[in-house]
Design a protein around this motif. Sequence first.
Motif, PDB file in Angstrom:
ATOM      1  N   ALA A 244      19.386  27.599 -19.472  1.00 54.96           N
ATOM      2  CA  ALA A 244      20.547  27.122 -18.731  1.00 54.96           C
ATOM      3  C   ALA A 244      19.797  27.884 -17.573  1.00 54.96           C
ATOM      4  CB  ALA A 244      22.149  27.694 -18.605  1.00 54.96           C
ATOM      5  N   MET A 245      19.593  26.186 -16.252  1.00 52.04           N
ATOM      6  CA  MET A 245      18.960  26.478 -15.092  1.00 52.04           C
ATOM      7  C   MET A 245      19.765  25.635 -14.294  1.00 52.04           C
ATOM      8  SD  MET A 245      14.916  26.801 -13.305  1.00 52.04           S
ATOM      9  CE  MET A 245      14.729  26.978 -11.173  1.00 52.04           C
ATOM     10  N   VAL A 246      19.955  26.278 -13.161  1.00 57.96           N
ATOM     11  CA  VAL A 246      20.709  25.335 -12.426  1.00 57.96           C
ATOM     12  C   VAL A 246      19.402  26.094 -10.693  1.00 57.96           C
ATOM     13  CG1 VAL A 246      21.987  25.097  -9.413  1.00 57.96           C
ATOM     14  CG2 VAL A 246      22.697  25.652 -12.107  1.00 57.96           C
ATOM     15  N   GLN A 247      18.466  24.322 -10.248  1.00 57.18           N
ATOM     16  CA  GLN A 247      17.955  24.459  -9.597  1.00 57.18           C
ATOM     17  C   GLN A 247      18.584  23.736  -7.827  1.00 57.18           C
ATOM     18  OE1 GLN A 247      15.179  25.555  -8.475  1.00 57.18           O
ATOM     19  NE2 GLN A 247      14.354  24.128  -7.046  1.00 57.18           N
ATOM     20  N   MET A 248      19.184  24.274  -6.923  1.00 52.51           N
ATOM     21  CA  MET A 248      19.342  24.269  -6.057  1.00 52.51           C
ATOM     22  C   MET A 248      18.429  23.131  -5.131  1.00 52.51           C
ATOM     23  SD  MET A 248      22.315  23.787  -4.298  1.00 52.51           S
ATOM     24  CE  MET A 248      24.029  24.988  -4.893  1.00 52.51           C
TER      25      MET A 248
ATOM     26  N   VAL B 133      19.824  35.337 -10.147  1.00 56.07           N
ATOM     27  CA  VAL B 133      20.314  34.312  -9.436  1.00 56.07           C
ATOM     28  C   VAL B 133      19.149  34.466  -7.375  1.00 56.07           C
ATOM     29  CG1 VAL B 133      21.926  33.734  -7.772  1.00 56.07           C
ATOM     30  CG2 VAL B 133      22.986  34.390  -9.119  1.00 56.07           C
ATOM     31  N   PHE B 134      17.834  34.169  -8.374  1.00 53.46           N
ATOM     32  CA  PHE B 134      17.154  34.382  -7.053  1.00 53.46           C
ATOM     33  C   PHE B 134      17.595  33.017  -5.678  1.00 53.46           C
ATOM     34  CE2 PHE B 134      14.918  34.102 -10.857  1.00 53.46           C
ATOM     35  CZ  PHE B 134      13.518  34.704 -11.004  1.00 53.46           C
ATOM     36  N   GLY B 135      17.974  34.299  -4.481  1.00 51.32           N
ATOM     37  CA  GLY B 135      18.007  34.004  -3.308  1.00 51.32           C
ATOM     38  C   GLY B 135      19.553  34.075  -3.365  1.00 51.32           C
ATOM     39  N   GLY B 136      20.133  35.456  -4.021  1.00 48.02           N
ATOM     40  CA  GLY B 136      21.183  35.556  -3.763  1.00 48.02           C
ATOM     41  C   GLY B 136      21.867  36.493  -2.707  1.00 48.02           C
TER      42      GLY B 136
ATOM     43  N   GLY C 192      21.795  35.973   0.383  1.00 42.91           N
ATOM     44  CA  GLY C 192      22.002  34.373   1.689  1.00 42.91           C
ATOM     45  C   GLY C 192      22.474  33.668   1.489  1.00 42.91           C
ATOM     46  N   PHE C 193      23.114  33.197   2.685  1.00 37.81           N
ATOM     47  CA  PHE C 193      24.644  32.292   2.994  1.00 37.81           C
ATOM     48  C   PHE C 193      24.779  31.726   2.046  1.00 37.81           C
ATOM     49  CE2 PHE C 193      26.067  28.739   4.643  1.00 37.81           C
ATOM     50  CZ  PHE C 193      27.341  28.466   4.267  1.00 37.81           C
ATOM     51  N   VAL C 194      24.326  30.977   1.030  1.00 37.03           N
ATOM     52  CA  VAL C 194      24.992  30.513  -0.396  1.00 37.03           C
ATOM     53  C   VAL C 194      24.964  31.099  -1.574  1.00 37.03           C
ATOM     54  CG1 VAL C 194      24.992  28.648  -2.279  1.00 37.03           C
ATOM     55  CG2 VAL C 194      24.841  27.993   0.741  1.00 37.03           C
ATOM     56  N   GLY C 195      23.784  32.217  -1.638  1.00 36.61           N
ATOM     57  CA  GLY C 195      23.622  33.151  -2.371  1.00 36.61           C
ATOM     58  C   GLY C 195      25.330  34.236  -2.775  1.00 36.61           C
ATOM     59  N   ARG C 196      25.478  34.149  -1.245  1.00 39.81           N
ATOM     60  CA  ARG C 196      26.817  35.168  -1.637  1.00 39.81           C
ATOM     61  C   ARG C 196      28.003  34.772  -1.944  1.00 39.81           C
ATOM     62  NH1 ARG C 196      25.494  39.987   0.899  1.00 39.81           N
ATOM     63  NH2 ARG C 196      23.332  40.379   2.130  1.00 39.81           N
ATOM     64  N   HIS C 197      28.170  33.334  -1.926  1.00 38.99           N
ATOM     65  CA  HIS C 197      28.722  33.203  -2.222  1.00 38.99           C
ATOM     66  C   HIS C 197      28.769  32.703  -3.808  1.00 38.99           C
ATOM     67  CE1 HIS C 197      31.169  31.362   1.117  1.00 38.99           C
ATOM     68  NE2 HIS C 197      30.332  31.746   1.818  1.00 38.99           N
ATOM     69  N   VAL C 198      27.277  32.394  -5.076  1.00 36.32           N
ATOM     70  CA  VAL C 198      27.205  32.207  -5.789  1.00 36.32           C
ATOM     71  C   VAL C 198      27.734  33.744  -6.115  1.00 36.32           C
ATOM     72  CG1 VAL C 198      25.816  31.627  -7.514  1.00 36.32           C
ATOM     73  CG2 VAL C 198      25.559  30.205  -5.694  1.00 36.32           C
ATOM     74  N   VAL C 199      27.102  34.577  -6.491  1.00 37.24           N
ATOM     75  CA  VAL C 199      27.524  35.904  -6.882  1.00 37.24           C
ATOM     76  C   VAL C 199      28.631  36.359  -6.801  1.00 37.24           C
ATOM     77  CG1 VAL C 199      26.745  38.426  -6.233  1.00 37.24           C
ATOM     78  CG2 VAL C 199      24.473  36.567  -5.679  1.00 37.24           C
ATOM     79  N   ARG C 200      29.532  36.517  -6.018  1.00 37.90           N
ATOM     80  CA  ARG C 200      31.065  36.561  -6.219  1.00 37.90           C
ATOM     81  C   ARG C 200      31.575  35.234  -7.363  1.00 37.90           C
ATOM     82  NH1 ARG C 200      30.710  36.898  -0.351  1.00 37.90           N
ATOM     83  NH2 ARG C 200      31.492  35.018  -0.009  1.00 37.90           N
ATOM     84  N   ALA C 201      31.115  33.977  -7.409  1.00 32.61           N
ATOM     85  CA  ALA C 201      32.214  33.736  -8.155  1.00 32.61           C
ATOM     86  C   ALA C 201      31.651  33.528  -9.447  1.00 32.61           C
ATOM     87  CB  ALA C 201      31.779  32.101  -8.018  1.00 32.61           C
TER      88      ALA C 201
ATOM     89  N   VAL D 265      16.840  29.479  -3.421  1.00 32.76           N
ATOM     90  CA  VAL D 265      15.556  30.013  -2.193  1.00 32.76           C
ATOM     91  C   VAL D 265      15.397  28.878  -1.111  1.00 32.76           C
ATOM     92  CG1 VAL D 265      13.030  30.236  -2.198  1.00 32.76           C
ATOM     93  CG2 VAL D 265      14.235  31.592  -4.300  1.00 32.76           C
ATOM     94  N   GLY D 266      15.517  28.788  -0.076  1.00 34.26           N
ATOM     95  CA  GLY D 266      15.070  27.606   0.240  1.00 34.26           C
ATOM     96  C   GLY D 266      15.160  28.324   2.265  1.00 34.26           C
ATOM     97  N   VAL D 267      14.165  27.458   2.855  1.00 34.46           N
ATOM     98  CA  VAL D 267      14.780  27.799   4.353  1.00 34.46           C
ATOM     99  C   VAL D 267      14.854  26.072   4.716  1.00 34.46           C
ATOM    100  CG1 VAL D 267      12.813  30.160   4.230  1.00 34.46           C
ATOM    101  CG2 VAL D 267      12.109  27.511   3.784  1.00 34.46           C
ATOM    102  N   LEU D 268      15.507  26.286   6.129  1.00 36.53           N
ATOM    103  CA  LEU D 268      15.669  25.630   7.077  1.00 36.53           C
ATOM    104  C   LEU D 268      14.209  24.739   8.188  1.00 36.53           C
ATOM    105  CD1 LEU D 268      19.310  25.674   7.159  1.00 36.53           C
ATOM    106  CD2 LEU D 268      18.626  24.116   6.426  1.00 36.53           C
ATOM    107  N   ASN D 269      13.973  25.965   8.570  1.00 37.72           N
ATOM    108  CA  ASN D 269      12.621  26.135   9.364  1.00 37.72           C
ATOM    109  C   ASN D 269      11.733  27.484   8.379  1.00 37.72           C
ATOM    110  OD1 ASN D 269      14.321  25.227  11.060  1.00 37.72           O
ATOM    111  ND2 ASN D 269      14.979  26.818  11.574  1.00 37.72           N
TER     112      ASN D 269
END
Length: 321
Positions: A113-117, A9-12, A14-23, A80-84
């Motif tokens: 298998a790859m998921v791109q956010m 998980v790249f960006g794991g 971050g805010f969403v990443g922590r939810h993804v890692v737990r799931a 991986v991503g930024v809003l600003n």
Amino acid sequence: MLRDEIITVFGGSGFVGRHVVRALAKAGYRVRVATRRPHLAQDLRVSGVVGQIQLVQANVRVPSSVERAVEGASGVVNLVGVLNENGRQTFSRLHALGAKTIAAATAQAGIPAMVQMSAIGADADSASRYARSKAEGEAQVTAALPSATILRPSIIFGKGDSFFNRFASMAQFLPALPLFGGGKSRFQPVYAGDVAHAVLAALSSDTARGQTYELGGPGVYTFKELMRFILEATDRRRVLVPLPFALATPMALLFEMAAILPFVEPVVTRDQLIQLRQDNVVSDGAKTLADLGLTGETIEAIVPDYLIPYRRHGQFHERAV
């Protein structure tokens, strides 16, 4: 019982990443979190059993580190991503070039298998740099790995989010909240936990390979309705001031200039104002959470609990009617 598969998980961190890692950990996967600063993400280890969460150093701007991070994995997730934009952390470098590097390494390793956010509103012809970079990232990923799954969420909410928390914080100190463009833009907020389960479903399903899903929650709200919801949840009364885009744009420039200072986040940027001119909702005919077998949580069920610290008189005070 742990599976043999490793998911990188790249960006794991971050805010969403922590939810993804737990799931992923809860589903039994071994999770390899690729992050620029592993020493700042040690708390992720407790998301699973001993040894289930591995932290590795990787930078999407350094292909060799990305290749090491995906070695031996059976699936890859790019969050991986930024809003600003800030310094080297630009939309183009992260959303487009970074996605290209990750997809190329994934394809080279023979991982299907790859998921791109990505994001709802990703558009190569958009006036928004953010939206264009997200669209370019999608194109680069699908070119390198046609079996990749693209997820496009609306604004994502959950504890620690950058939307509800930001405006609830503003309401603590300001007598009014701005309604950019009159507050007419529509959103379909999606819970971070549901996004995480969408990632899990996409990795687990062969039918999701090569597909694009737009992720939105069960409710559609205008910006004005969301501001009213925040005020109600925090038991505050504030004036909602319509702010035309023509007036908001120079204000956004000032916010961006102030953000040069350390630890200062702009309330809104000029690029975000461009995005606000369009609705951020699931498109007609798009594949959705339902196509991944999921039902989204509502903001009413989740948000008030984590906005408790912003309430006018605290958690146990009787709320105004």
